[in-house]
Design an enzyme around this catalytic site. Sequence first.
Site, PDB file in Angstrom:
ATOM      1  CE  LYS A 141      -1.838   2.516   3.204  1.00  0.00           C
ATOM      2  NZ  LYS A 141      -2.295   2.856   4.268  1.00  0.00           N
TER       3      LYS A 141
ATOM      4  CG  ASP B 255      -6.824   5.324   2.264  1.00  0.00           C
ATOM      5  OD1 ASP B 255      -8.163   4.902   1.857  1.00  0.00           O
ATOM      6  OD2 ASP B 255      -6.364   6.402   2.416  1.00  0.00           O
TER       7      ASP B 255
END
Length: 214
Positions: free
Chosen positions: A123, A141
């Site tokens: 990420k 997220d």
Amino acid sequence: MKKATKKEIEEIKKRLIEHYPQAKTELHYKNLYQLLVAVILSAQCTDKRVNMITPALFEKYPDIDSLAEADVEDVKELIKTCSFFNNKAKNLVAMAKMVKEKFNGKIPEDEKELVKLPGVGQKTAHVVMIEYFGKNLMAVDTHVFRVSHRLGLSDAKTAKKTEEDLVKAFKTDLSAVHQAMVLFGRYICKAKNPKCDECFLTEFCKSKDNFKAS
């Protein structure tokens, strides 16, 4: 949960990009080094909080070389108002050391190399590559995860699977869609008391029956 149709996905994408043209991260940074540090700090911490922490951190440790030589305890002190500051301080110093020793002091611009750095998962790597290089990638997220599920874009239980669903659904302009979804989730489709009256995607929402009027 009812999944969004292909037609709905196209319209969601169009509206997100129209409402947030040239959307960028709200993290403050001046170069790739500062962006990477800020993104590492932002894990489970608000951008607002990170932006309060980084000026003093960057003043003392303005580059990879200085951070690689930093005392972890000193870094902890500078970032102590950030969540998980103990681990993050260790990771930041270790990351800088690895960049110096294995990458000749230059932060790698390749995802496979980037994720080898301490504190950098998929990420974090994707956020950096989306923001700095405009790569056609998706990062999930908490905001993107929530919005994806409320709009029926994914019913996956993990961020990784949700990311796969979004890549498959949107295919192109992923960096623009990611940035837009973050801002949409942060300011309109909030976790508590979402601003449904300000929402421009209301007809695609699969969760509105669960919301009480805010």
